[in-house]
Design a protein around this motif. Sequence first.
Motif, PDB file in Angstrom:
ATOM      1  N   ILE A  28       0.850  -1.195   0.000  1.00  0.00           N
ATOM      2  CA  ILE A  28       0.000   0.000   0.000  1.00  0.00           C
ATOM      3  C   ILE A  28       0.883   1.241   0.000  1.00  0.00           C
ATOM      4  N   VAL A  29       0.531   2.223  -0.832  1.00  0.00           N
ATOM      5  CA  VAL A  29       1.280   3.479  -0.888  1.00  0.00           C
ATOM      6  C   VAL A  29       0.296   4.647  -0.955  1.00  0.00           C
ATOM      7  N   ASN A  30       0.735   5.788  -0.454  1.00  0.00           N
ATOM      8  CA  ASN A  30      -0.033   7.024  -0.583  1.00  0.00           C
ATOM      9  C   ASN A  30       0.274   7.688  -1.923  1.00  0.00           C
ATOM     10  N   ILE A  31      -0.690   8.405  -2.449  1.00  0.00           N
ATOM     11  CA  ILE A  31      -0.532   9.088  -3.736  1.00  0.00           C
ATOM     12  C   ILE A  31      -0.594  10.596  -3.485  1.00  0.00           C
ATOM     13  N   PRO A  32       0.553  11.248  -3.293  1.00  0.00           N
ATOM     14  CA  PRO A  32       0.574  12.687  -2.948  1.00  0.00           C
ATOM     15  C   PRO A  32      -0.087  13.562  -4.008  1.00  0.00           C
ATOM     16  N   SER A  33       0.095  13.201  -5.271  1.00  0.00           N
ATOM     17  CA  SER A  33      -0.442  14.038  -6.349  1.00  0.00           C
ATOM     18  C   SER A  33      -1.905  13.762  -6.643  1.00  0.00           C
ATOM     19  N   ASN A  34      -2.465  12.725  -5.996  1.00  0.00           N
ATOM     20  CA  ASN A  34      -3.858  12.323  -6.195  1.00  0.00           C
ATOM     21  C   ASN A  34      -4.117  11.751  -7.590  1.00  0.00           C
ATOM     22  N   GLU A  35      -3.052  11.500  -8.376  1.00  0.00           N
ATOM     23  CA  GLU A  35      -3.217  10.879  -9.694  1.00  0.00           C
ATOM     24  C   GLU A  35      -2.264   9.689  -9.803  1.00  0.00           C
ATOM     25  N   ILE A  36      -2.819   8.553 -10.163  1.00  0.00           N
ATOM     26  CA  ILE A  36      -2.035   7.312 -10.205  1.00  0.00           C
ATOM     27  C   ILE A  36      -1.363   7.173 -11.560  1.00  0.00           C
ATOM     28  N   THR A  37      -0.047   7.148 -11.530  1.00  0.00           N
ATOM     29  CA  THR A  37       0.747   7.007 -12.750  1.00  0.00           C
ATOM     30  C   THR A  37       1.429   5.636 -12.761  1.00  0.00           C
ATOM     31  N   ILE A  38       2.116   5.339 -13.859  1.00  0.00           N
ATOM     32  CA  ILE A  38       2.878   4.103 -13.948  1.00  0.00           C
ATOM     33  C   ILE A  38       3.906   4.028 -12.821  1.00  0.00           C
TER      34      ILE A  38
END
Length: 444
Positions: free
Chosen positions: A88-98
């Motif tokens: 599990i990881v947090n997404i700081p930018s709120n957009e999931i990239t490769i």
Amino acid sequence: MKTILGIDIGSSKTVAIIADIDEEPIVTGVGISKSKGIRKGTITNIDQAANSIKQAVTDAKRIAGTNVTKAIVSISTAYTKSTKSYGIVNIPSNEITIAEINRAIQTALYNATIPNDYVILQAIPYDFKVDDITEIEDPEGMSGSRLEVSIHIIIAQKSAIENIKKMLKIAGLSIENIVLSSFASAIATLNEDEKEQGVALVDIGATTSDLIIFKDNAVRWTEFVGVGSHHITNDLAMALHTPISNSEDIKLHISKFDDDEIIDIPLIGDEENSQPVNVVTIKEIMYARINETLMILNKLIEKSGMKEKLTGIVLTGGFTNLDNLREIAIPIFGNMSVRIAKPKELEGLFDNLKAPEFSTAIGLIVYALGKHSSYEIDSNKKFRSKYSIEEVSNTENIINDNLNENFETEEKISEKEQIVSITDKETEKVSISQKFSMWFKNLF
């Protein structure tokens, strides 16, 4: 254009295929040799096995007119185990990239419990979760603050990997990648609907059977059992008191005879004389072993706990050349759908190599395209995506160094280098059909 060499090291034969890779692979050379130093999928004599590889590769190079020295190699499921992990990881930018997907997978690998005598061979995600949304197949481009992933990890014995490297080195080759044999067979035989809806692929060879189960377009289970078509040959040899070579010939050609016919079979130790045997008797011996083999495989599938989630069974490998196999298999597998699978056809592939026993070898070539799964960590610990076959750059690899030390590549791949690189080259060659014709003429 890149030239690829795939080597399938089986218990009965070693197959080397060379192909030029661009948009699609074009086969340019093939070599086949009898496997020596391999028993039930494992190496028993490195030098003998290396000689078998060298012979197959030399034939393939001669036909292709190239001197490729790096190979994508299959590894038997006999050397491997499977495990699962979660990250599990947090997404700081709120957009999931490769890059974020890679980071989540690396976290899952870091959390995995790997025995000291094993290393990670392949890691393939089978479920993503974005915030509270579950069962996401591909999260790329989605918005969210948290990404979770479940992965299926195939681990291999360290000693097996080292022995394969030594074997290839003796044959004058180095390893570009190592791929689980059943995974390669699946790439060559399964369609997208089967992998999505749930299917068990069983590759039945001479002395081994490899099982791999797909569900929701991802690997969910892998297993191995030491049964195959050579057991039928042994049964015939013992029951009919005939040499192994004769019993193998009988096994392959018995379907040409009617049940009421009587054929003469050589006696072991007295091959100048023969004995008359009813064809129906021979078939009964064969079908007894075929039924036993299929029942063992059915129990193996039941052991996975996923049989009720599957829509069918796919059989491939040399065993499937036996007459009426599908009809025999259907009731044994509980009246599930059963399909006998040949490998996908590649341009330039000789007709004789389109049979089920070449599924793994063909799969190794298709693997090089990088389109076999949405995401994967390969045997070199490189992140692959079917949407972009470039290596993801500037992503933090959080696996500790000791997990990487056994899979260091001989040449470091730069951050911007593609996993499947493209190089232009022009070589005058004899036509592929002429080369294959010349090769097979010399072979036989």
